[in-house]
Design an enzyme around this catalytic site. Sequence first.
Site, PDB file in Angstrom:
ATOM      1  N   SER A   1      90.274   4.546  43.628  1.00  0.00           N
ATOM      2  CA  SER A   1      91.166   3.426  43.302  1.00  0.00           C
ATOM      3  C   SER A   1      92.567   3.936  42.980  1.00  0.00           C
ATOM      4  CB  SER A   1      90.621   2.525  42.194  1.00  0.00           C
ATOM      5  OG  SER A   1      91.360   1.326  42.201  1.00  0.00           O
TER       6      SER A   1
ATOM      7  N   CYS B   1      86.010   3.460  41.165  1.00  0.00           N
ATOM      8  CA  CYS B   1      84.751   2.827  41.574  1.00  0.00           C
ATOM      9  C   CYS B   1      83.551   3.665  41.160  1.00  0.00           C
ATOM     10  CB  CYS B   1      84.734   2.563  43.075  1.00  0.00           C
ATOM     11  SG  CYS B   1      84.783   4.061  44.069  1.00  0.00           S
TER      12      CYS B   1
ATOM     13  N   HIS C   1     103.101   4.523  32.860  1.00  0.00           N
ATOM     14  CA  HIS C   1     104.406   3.910  32.588  1.00  0.00           C
ATOM     15  C   HIS C   1     104.858   4.399  31.222  1.00  0.00           C
ATOM     16  CE1 HIS C   1     103.452   1.206  35.905  1.00  0.00           C
ATOM     17  NE2 HIS C   1     102.273   1.037  35.332  1.00  0.00           N
TER      18      HIS C   1
END
Length: 144
Positions: free
Chosen positions: A69, A89, A74
Amino acid sequence: MELFGFGPHLMIDGYNANPARLRDAELVRQVLDELPEEMEMTKVLPPFVYSYGPDGEDGVTGVVIIAESHIAIHTFPKKAFLSIDIFSCKAFDMAKALRYLAEKFEIGRYETYMINRGKEFPKDPELARQIVLGEREYLEARVG
């Protein structure tokens, strides 16, 4: 191996982190480059990292796409804060990921949120069907 559900999504809010490290786009790139291997995941593309403001003064955002994935970071140096998402996953060692990230960014404290995504995503369709039917029967018996 889990027989149903897509996979875990770990979200980390890091507080009192080292602002110099949060400004460091190369460090964010290094973390996104190393973390997939640390977590036994597979990088699909090199990390993409973008700095805001001069020398990352306003923050750095980065993401790496993995076969399982993605991982996103940030940073907000002026607030000594960062947010991190690890979505996969497959199961992974969350404590190991937290230790690695806390050390790299010198995080003072953190809060974590973990959700299992895609609860009805069947890895074994017949077993998932049986589980859903069993849950429905249980609820009908409780309500009825």
